[in-house]
Write a protein that holds these residues in place. Sequence first.
Motif, PDB file in Angstrom:
ATOM      1  N   VAL A   5      36.851  13.318 -16.659  1.00 18.74           N
ATOM      2  CA  VAL A   5      37.026  13.331 -17.502  1.00 18.74           C
ATOM      3  C   VAL A   5      37.863  15.387 -18.575  1.00 18.74           C
ATOM      4  O   VAL A   5      37.839  16.319 -16.875  1.00 18.74           O
ATOM      5  CB  VAL A   5      35.779  14.375 -17.893  1.00 18.74           C
ATOM      6  CG1 VAL A   5      35.341  14.743 -19.450  1.00 18.74           C
ATOM      7  CG2 VAL A   5      34.102  13.451 -18.301  1.00 18.74           C
ATOM      8  N   TYR A  64      38.888  11.838 -28.437  1.00 19.65           N
ATOM      9  CA  TYR A  64      39.356  11.666 -27.012  1.00 19.65           C
ATOM     10  C   TYR A  64      38.725  10.295 -26.690  1.00 19.65           C
ATOM     11  O   TYR A  64      39.604   9.658 -26.687  1.00 19.65           O
ATOM     12  CB  TYR A  64      38.838  12.903 -26.330  1.00 19.65           C
ATOM     13  CG  TYR A  64      38.200  11.887 -24.692  1.00 19.65           C
ATOM     14  CD1 TYR A  64      39.708  12.907 -23.220  1.00 19.65           C
ATOM     15  CD2 TYR A  64      37.557  11.616 -24.129  1.00 19.65           C
ATOM     16  CE1 TYR A  64      39.909  11.259 -22.474  1.00 19.65           C
ATOM     17  CE2 TYR A  64      37.095  11.023 -22.443  1.00 19.65           C
ATOM     18  CZ  TYR A  64      38.361  11.198 -22.008  1.00 19.65           C
ATOM     19  OH  TYR A  64      38.627  10.914 -20.911  1.00 19.65           O
ATOM     20  N   LEU A  65      37.698   9.830 -27.622  1.00 19.72           N
ATOM     21  CA  LEU A  65      37.199   8.268 -27.019  1.00 19.72           C
ATOM     22  C   LEU A  65      38.348   7.588 -27.755  1.00 19.72           C
ATOM     23  O   LEU A  65      38.659   6.226 -27.323  1.00 19.72           O
ATOM     24  CB  LEU A  65      36.378   8.402 -27.948  1.00 19.72           C
ATOM     25  CG  LEU A  65      34.804   9.216 -27.217  1.00 19.72           C
ATOM     26  CD1 LEU A  65      33.680   9.502 -28.242  1.00 19.72           C
ATOM     27  CD2 LEU A  65      34.328   8.464 -25.812  1.00 19.72           C
ATOM     28  N   TYR A 122      35.942  15.723 -29.073  1.00 19.18           N
ATOM     29  CA  TYR A 122      35.147  14.788 -28.202  1.00 19.18           C
ATOM     30  C   TYR A 122      35.941  13.100 -29.195  1.00 19.18           C
ATOM     31  O   TYR A 122      36.014  12.090 -28.131  1.00 19.18           O
ATOM     32  CB  TYR A 122      33.881  14.483 -27.284  1.00 19.18           C
ATOM     33  CG  TYR A 122      33.422  15.919 -26.960  1.00 19.18           C
ATOM     34  CD1 TYR A 122      32.701  15.381 -25.159  1.00 19.18           C
ATOM     35  CD2 TYR A 122      33.275  16.991 -27.129  1.00 19.18           C
ATOM     36  CE1 TYR A 122      32.812  16.357 -24.353  1.00 19.18           C
ATOM     37  CE2 TYR A 122      32.936  17.963 -26.396  1.00 19.18           C
ATOM     38  CZ  TYR A 122      33.289  17.799 -24.753  1.00 19.18           C
ATOM     39  OH  TYR A 122      32.419  18.833 -24.163  1.00 19.18           O
ATOM     40  N   PRO A 154      33.458   9.224 -13.463  1.00 19.39           N
ATOM     41  CA  PRO A 154      34.728   9.200 -14.243  1.00 19.39           C
ATOM     42  C   PRO A 154      35.189  10.343 -14.723  1.00 19.39           C
ATOM     43  O   PRO A 154      34.861  11.660 -14.983  1.00 19.39           O
ATOM     44  CB  PRO A 154      33.992   8.604 -15.831  1.00 19.39           C
ATOM     45  CG  PRO A 154      33.116   6.957 -14.997  1.00 19.39           C
ATOM     46  CD  PRO A 154      32.054   8.157 -14.252  1.00 19.39           C
ATOM     47  N   GLU A 186      37.885   3.705 -26.703  1.00 22.32           N
ATOM     48  CA  GLU A 186      36.642   3.656 -26.759  1.00 22.32           C
ATOM     49  C   GLU A 186      35.812   3.637 -28.063  1.00 22.32           C
ATOM     50  O   GLU A 186      34.559   3.184 -28.240  1.00 22.32           O
ATOM     51  CB  GLU A 186      35.691   4.986 -26.195  1.00 22.32           C
ATOM     52  CG  GLU A 186      35.705   4.350 -24.361  1.00 22.32           C
ATOM     53  CD  GLU A 186      35.109   5.520 -23.766  1.00 22.32           C
ATOM     54  OE1 GLU A 186      33.588   5.447 -23.532  1.00 22.32           O
ATOM     55  OE2 GLU A 186      35.315   6.180 -22.690  1.00 22.32           O
ATOM     56  N   GLU A 224      41.349   7.980 -28.194  1.00 25.09           N
ATOM     57  CA  GLU A 224      43.156   8.022 -27.042  1.00 25.09           C
ATOM     58  C   GLU A 224      42.066   7.234 -26.283  1.00 25.09           C
ATOM     59  O   GLU A 224      43.536   6.885 -25.834  1.00 25.09           O
ATOM     60  CB  GLU A 224      43.009   9.359 -27.138  1.00 25.09           C
ATOM     61  CG  GLU A 224      43.875  10.475 -28.508  1.00 25.09           C
ATOM     62  CD  GLU A 224      43.990  11.830 -27.763  1.00 25.09           C
ATOM     63  OE1 GLU A 224      43.346  12.213 -26.063  1.00 25.09           O
ATOM     64  OE2 GLU A 224      44.649  12.946 -27.984  1.00 25.09           O
ATOM     65  N   GLN A 225      41.220   6.797 -25.896  1.00 19.87           N
ATOM     66  CA  GLN A 225      40.896   6.340 -24.405  1.00 19.87           C
ATOM     67  C   GLN A 225      40.789   4.801 -25.232  1.00 19.87           C
ATOM     68  O   GLN A 225      40.346   4.098 -24.088  1.00 19.87           O
ATOM     69  CB  GLN A 225      39.683   6.632 -23.989  1.00 19.87           C
ATOM     70  CG  GLN A 225      39.617   8.301 -23.864  1.00 19.87           C
ATOM     71  CD  GLN A 225      40.529   8.434 -22.477  1.00 19.87           C
ATOM     72  OE1 GLN A 225      40.805   7.807 -21.234  1.00 19.87           O
ATOM     73  NE2 GLN A 225      42.382   8.820 -22.296  1.00 19.87           N
ATOM     74  N   ARG A 233      28.649   9.956 -27.205  1.00 15.00           N
ATOM     75  CA  ARG A 233      28.870   7.986 -26.735  1.00 15.00           C
ATOM     76  C   ARG A 233      27.396   7.319 -27.693  1.00 15.00           C
ATOM     77  O   ARG A 233      27.722   6.907 -28.127  1.00 15.00           O
ATOM     78  CB  ARG A 233      29.209   7.763 -25.780  1.00 15.00           C
ATOM     79  CG  ARG A 233      30.297   7.918 -24.894  1.00 15.00           C
ATOM     80  CD  ARG A 233      30.677   7.016 -23.420  1.00 15.00           C
ATOM     81  NE  ARG A 233      32.166   7.453 -22.719  1.00 15.00           N
ATOM     82  CZ  ARG A 233      32.077   7.648 -21.728  1.00 15.00           C
ATOM     83  NH1 ARG A 233      31.778   8.454 -21.669  1.00 15.00           N
ATOM     84  NH2 ARG A 233      33.856   8.265 -21.424  1.00 15.00           N
TER      85      ARG A 233
END
Length: 236
Positions: free
Chosen positions: A157, A203-204, A200, A155, A209, A206-207, A170
């Motif tokens: 990054v 980012y998670l 980080y 995936p 997750e 925003e995605q 994660r």
Amino acid sequence: MYQTVIVEDDPTISLLHRTFLARDNRFTLARAFPNGYEALEWLRHHTADLIILDVYMPRMTGLDLLRALRAEGIGIDAIMVTAANDSKTVDALLKLGVTDYLVKPFAASRFQQALDTFCQHRETVSHDSVSQQELDALFPSSPASPSAVPPPAAPSVPKGLQARTLDRIRECLRQASRQGATCETIAERSGFSTVTVRRYLTYLVEQGEAVSHVNYDTGGRPCMLYHPLSPLSPLS
């Protein structure tokens, strides 16, 4: 935060370095010096992570300073920001292991790119081992072996983030309770700095997750709580 030393004899350029550096909360200015001699004396008794270094300076050039630091075993990364672009000087500095090389005049975006490259190097070598994929990211110009079997697609990054660091955060987020986890809690579990973890986690979120919300039930200053979402784990 990365302790940074600026060595630049031009006060205007030195101030410019400080201004750009202050915009990135991963860095803090330890000291600034107008020549290499004063910087060397200070670095003999203090530690720092990064030196932003000119070449042409009175008393001691940047090249001589870096040679002296290496000879004395003082481990500090260097970003060159200089008008020196003759091949002999560039080659000598590259052989001394500089992280990046900017030729004056330079754009703010190029300076930021140099800081991002330094952080990428530091995060990569902070692990016990380094994968070929991570090495290829550090040396993007390295040609792939024609006989090598391409690795499975990973995936993507974003630039400035490391896949292994993202996986670790994660995993820590998966371990969060139903009430969620703060950035500080995940930083303690993962071993990374709070600043790194916050980037980080953002980012998670925003995605899609993870989700975040402000917790006002702390009895004091409100804090941000993070919860994992699919594909990490459901909130049920």
